[in-house]
Write an enzyme that holds these catalytic residues in place. Structure first.
Site, PDB file in Angstrom:
ATOM      1  CD  GLU A 342      -2.766  -0.923   2.601  1.00  0.00           C
ATOM      2  OE1 GLU A 342      -3.760  -1.647   2.692  1.00  0.00           O
ATOM      3  OE2 GLU A 342      -2.424  -0.126   3.492  1.00  0.00           O
ATOM      4  CB  CYS A 343       0.507   4.387   0.075  1.00  0.00           C
ATOM      5  SG  CYS A 343       0.718   6.160  -0.269  1.00  0.00           S
ATOM      6  N   GLY A 344       3.233   3.842   0.406  1.00  0.00           N
ATOM      7  CA  GLY A 344       4.667   3.821   0.632  1.00  0.00           C
ATOM      8  C   GLY A 344       5.272   2.451   0.433  1.00  0.00           C
ATOM      9  CG  MET A 347       5.502   5.243  -3.231  1.00  0.00           C
ATOM     10  SD  MET A 347       5.321   6.571  -1.987  1.00  0.00           S
ATOM     11  CE  MET A 347       6.869   7.456  -2.184  1.00  0.00           C
ATOM     12  CB  SER A 437      -3.197   0.076  -4.972  1.00  0.00           C
ATOM     13  OG  SER A 437      -4.006   1.212  -5.234  1.00  0.00           O
TER      14      SER A 437
END
Length: 459
Positions: A342-344, A347, A437
């Site tokens: 998720e997110c970070g 990334m 995501s």
């Protein structure tokens, strides 16, 4: 038959963000916890950072209350359970009292909660009273507890603010502005009167600072000098609220992850974790183990990995230097074991990142693509995501970066009440055994979807 539970409770609100709600909520929790009371704190709306401070202040787990993300039934269940064991319930609002749909005011009226308003009074005098009056009366039927002036310059300033109120009983006191040379000034918060420092996604988490408890004690001491801080156990009864039990007992998820071990990343770079999400994994039957991608040499023995959000952009040097962890994650994926990011967390999986200063740093390289940091928000708001066309997760998005990837997009999020659009919403990438995501999921909204992301067979 389950009966209503009665407990003093209050929602701490404000006319806007940045007024000091979090500091006041945490200070109030710390003050009463120091006096031996059992305090339960909730955060209105999706937020990962403020709960770190509230948990440290209260000594108890902190959960979210959001009429859309949780649903009213889940909120009722959590409040009723807390009221059965607590001496005081504190709920920190989100944004301004009437901002958002649903807003903090909607939560207040749904459960009959009294509102304490916190107003940054550093640049006002008589208008303080007008603002307090408007917050109290804008929506008929709102229970009102009073108003606290924050970042006040002097005793004379406080007196001017108090005299501007229509009803002197509304005055809950004044918290003075933090002066140069104090903990807040030395921390470089950039906001006078703030004891809790910030960065681009919000407050710095309590576990990142060596003097977190000292900061909370300083805030609690400041609050102790106000009428709000001097309320006794008997005084708190004016906020007593009856919390009815949920109409139906909470649904128990099927044990779709029974016998499986889920490794959850948890350190300074990966720390955006709802306590309720961990509880959902346990309800699904999973054995949860934690690991640090920054410091550990390998992922623990497990069947699936969850990489939550956080701040990988602040720890790129450590992420790159820990080649053993990179190899361990690569082996996990090569073995076909599920990884939900998720997110970070997502990334960090990409090939590289361009930071806000224009420099570029390599990342893990498990997901094809590049991340670019920006100085302004790239996305914000409630979202929902349907997994495999069947199970829908609710949650939110909040990030300062954008991603470009050639990985297949198998779904997209949509805002509440909107249809999914092919070129809008957050992408759900599927690359090998990786699902990733920008979307932050609230696991209790669909345990079945979570189980699928972590390798359970479709149900």
């Amino acid at each position: 038959m389950v009966t209503p539970a009665r407990c003093p409770a209050i929602l701490i609100a404000a006319p806007a963000s940045g007024q000091g709600k979090t500091t006041v909520t945490a200070a109030l929790a710390r003050l009463h916890a120091r006096q031996g009371r059992r305090v339960r704190v909730f955060k209105c709306g999706p937020d990962f950072l403020d709960p770190h401070w509230h948990r440290l202040a209260s000594g108890a787990p902190v959960h979210q209350l959001d009429l859309w993300m949780n649903g009213a039934h889940d909120c009722a269940q959590r409040l009723h359970a807390a009221a059965q064991e607590a001496d005081l319930i504190l709920i920190e609002g989100v944004m301004g009292l009437f901002d958002g749909d649903p807003s903090a005011a909607d939560l207040v009226q749904r459960f009959g909660l009294p509102v304490l308003a916190v107003i940054d009074a550093s640049a006002m005098a008589g208008t303080f009273g007008a603002l307090a009056f408007g917050l109290q009366h804008y929506r008929p039927g709102l229970r009102w507890a009073g108003v606290l002036a924050n970042r006040v310059g002097s005793a004379r300033h406080a007196d001017m603010l108090r005299k501007g109120l229509r009803d002197d009983a509304d005055w809950m006191g004044a918290v003075m502005r933090v002066q140069p040379g104090t903990a807040a000034a030395n921390a470089g918060t950039g906001k006078p009167g703030a004891l809790l420092p910030e960065r681009h996604l919000g407050l710095i988490a309590a576990h990142e600072l060596p003097d977190s408890l000292e900061r909370l004690d300083a805030a609690a001491d400041a609050l102790a000098a106000t009428p709000l801080g001097q309320m006794t156990a008997s005084d708190l009864q004016r906020w007593a609220t009856d919390f009815a039990p949920p109409v139906q007992p909470p649904a128990v998820p099927p044990p779709l992850l029974q016998g499986r071990t889920v490794a959850v990343a948890r350190d300074a770079a990966f720390c955006f974790i709802y306590e309720a999400n961990l509880h959902t994994l346990a309800q699904l039957g999973a054995r949860v183990v934690h690991f640090s991608p920054l410091h550990d040499a390998a992922v623990p023995e497990c069947d699936a990995v969850w990489l939550p959000g956080g701040y990988p952009e602040l720890h790129t040097a450590q992420i790159t230097a820990n080649t053993a962890m990179q190899a361990s994650l690569r082996a996990h994926v090569a073995a076909g074991k599920p990884l939900w990011a998720e997110c970070g967390g997502m990334m960090a999986l990409f090939d590289a990142i361009t930071l806000a200063d224009g420099s570029t740093a390599p990342l893990w390289g498990l997901l094809p693509g590049h991340v670019t940091m920006h100085k302004r928000l790239a996305a914000l708001g409630p979202q929902h995501l349907t997994i495999a066309g069947r199970h829908t997760l609710r949650g939110h998005t909040f990030h300062y970066s954008t991603a470009a990837s050639t990985a297949p997009v198998v779904a997209r999020t949509a805002r509440s009440g909107e249809a999914v659009a092919a070129d809008a919403g957050e992408a759900l990438y599927h690359h090998g055994s990786i699902h990733a995501s920008y979307f932050h999921a609230w696991f209790p909204s669909s345990p079945e979807a979570v189980a699928q992301l972590l390798g359970a067979q479709a149900s």
